[in-house]
Scaffold this motif. Structure first.
Motif, mmCIF file in Angstrom:
data_model
loop_
_atom_site.group_PDB
_atom_site.id
_atom_site.type_symbol
_atom_site.label_atom_id
_atom_site.label_comp_id
_atom_site.label_asym_id
_atom_site.label_seq_id
_atom_site.Cartn_x
_atom_site.Cartn_y
_atom_site.Cartn_z
ATOM 1 N N ARG A 100 1.810 11.277 -3.432
ATOM 2 C CA ARG A 100 1.409 9.926 -3.837
ATOM 3 C C ARG A 100 1.716 9.678 -5.304
ATOM 4 N NH1 ARG A 100 -3.132 10.874 -0.450
ATOM 5 N NH2 ARG A 100 -4.476 11.308 -2.232
ATOM 6 N N ASP A 158 -6.047 -2.855 -3.986
ATOM 7 C CA ASP A 158 -6.451 -2.077 -5.149
ATOM 8 C C ASP A 158 -6.032 -2.817 -6.420
ATOM 9 O OD1 ASP A 158 -6.780 -0.238 -7.202
ATOM 10 O OD2 ASP A 158 -6.117 1.470 -6.007
ATOM 11 N N LYS A 164 -6.568 -2.064 -9.475
ATOM 12 C CA LYS A 164 -6.036 -1.144 -10.479
ATOM 13 C C LYS A 164 -4.542 -0.936 -10.253
ATOM 14 C CE LYS A 164 -6.391 3.578 -12.273
ATOM 15 N NZ LYS A 164 -7.036 4.915 -12.104
ATOM 16 N N GLU A 165 -4.161 -0.751 -8.993
ATOM 17 C CA GLU A 165 -2.756 -0.560 -8.639
ATOM 18 C C GLU A 165 -1.951 -1.823 -8.941
ATOM 19 O OE1 GLU A 165 -0.870 1.846 -5.086
ATOM 20 O OE2 GLU A 165 -1.599 -0.081 -4.362
ATOM 21 N N SER A 196 -1.632 -5.391 -2.092
ATOM 22 C CA SER A 196 -2.539 -4.251 -2.193
ATOM 23 C C SER A 196 -3.946 -4.773 -2.382
ATOM 24 C CB SER A 196 -2.153 -3.347 -3.367
ATOM 25 O OG SER A 196 -3.099 -2.302 -3.527
ATOM 26 N N GLU A 235 0.836 -1.209 0.000
ATOM 27 C CA GLU A 235 0.000 0.000 0.000
ATOM 28 C C GLU A 235 0.867 1.255 0.000
ATOM 29 O OE1 GLU A 235 -3.064 -0.622 -0.395
ATOM 30 O OE2 GLU A 235 -3.494 -2.538 0.553
ATOM 31 N N THR A 255 1.606 3.540 -2.182
ATOM 32 C CA THR A 255 1.211 4.784 -2.841
ATOM 33 C C THR A 255 0.125 5.530 -2.062
ATOM 34 O OG1 THR A 255 -0.324 3.532 -4.240
ATOM 35 C CG2 THR A 255 1.861 3.942 -5.127
ATOM 36 N N LYS A 313 4.335 6.948 -6.640
ATOM 37 C CA LYS A 313 3.913 5.957 -7.625
ATOM 38 C C LYS A 313 4.824 5.961 -8.845
ATOM 39 C CE LYS A 313 -0.331 4.556 -9.909
ATOM 40 N NZ LYS A 313 -1.752 4.913 -10.092
ATOM 41 N N GLU A 366 -1.192 -2.078 -12.536
ATOM 42 C CA GLU A 366 -0.172 -1.115 -12.972
ATOM 43 C C GLU A 366 1.241 -1.625 -12.685
ATOM 44 O OE1 GLU A 366 -1.234 3.397 -12.773
ATOM 45 O OE2 GLU A 366 -2.074 2.447 -10.992
#
Length: 216
Positions: free
Chosen positions: A159, A181, A183-184, A179, A149, A151, A163, A187
């Motif tokens: 942030r 997330d 989406k993260e 994470s 976590e 970012t 990132k 990435e």
């Protein structure tokens, strides 16, 4: 190479030992940016801490020939009585940084602490501590970065900066990420380790891993 050999981890309880892992043998594939996926209580954070060396198994061991970062977002090893600069220099020495002066300035610039860099960390806000720890970590060239976590550190501007820095690192080093997330994760990562019922499974295809995880 990161290899888990006969790795066992449990936590005592009134009902007896609650096992997270039991006699796990697993080799983390090289050349991948890996997400650690699993339901709540599956052992993601425990595995992450064991890889980081901040928690120890009850039995077995982790064998590696890689330089692994501490979890990027955590203010691990930051001493409140020392200044930001003193902490940076100490962390640099511990991690074998050759040019400590250049490292100091790089961390100061990245963490955006200004004159407070030379004040004791006990006077910092939690966000400032996290920015200092983050700067100390990304200014060192590790083989593998542990991202937890990360970012979420600081305000929106920082942030984004954090990132971008980690995405750049992921091009030349490997990352292992925890994470919530997706989406993260998409990435940063190209593959995943899925934890389920005390077993670890590697998925070279990240989308396949996410689909399997979503059905658990």
């Amino acid at each position: 190479m990161i290899r888990l050999e006969n790795l066992t981890k449990f936590y005592p309880s009134k009902l007896g030992n609650q096992y997270i892992f039991q006699d796990i043998n697993f080799t983390v594939p090289e050349g991948h940016n890996i997400a650690i996926l699993g339901s709540n209580g599956a052992g993601k954070s425990t595995l992450f801490r064991i890889l980081a060396g901040s928690e120890y198994p009850n039995k077995g061991k982790v064998i590696t020939d890689k330089e692994i970062s501490w979890p990027v977002a955590l203010a691990t090893g930051i001493h409140p009585q020392m200044t930001g600069r003193e902490n940076t220099r100490f962390i640099g020495r511990v991690n074998g940084v050759a040019d400590l002066d250049a490292y100091e300035e790089k961390v100061k610039d990245f963490a955006e602490l200004g004159v407070k860099y030379d004040l004791p960390v006990k006077s910092y806000s939690s966000g400032m501590r996290s920015r200092l720890a983050f700067g100390c970590c990304v200014a060192i060239d590790f083989d593998i970065y542990l991202i937890d976590e990360a970012t979420s550190v600081g305000d929106q501007k920082f942030r984004k900066k954090a990132k971008d820095a980690l995405l750049e690192k992921s091009k030349v080093a490997s990352v292992i990420m925890v994470s919530h997330d997706m989406k993260e994760i998409r990435e940063f990562c190209d593959s995943a380790i899925l934890l389920h019922k005390g077993e670890l499974g590697f998925y070279e295809n990240l989308e396949e891993a996410i689909e399997t995880y979503s059905k658990l």
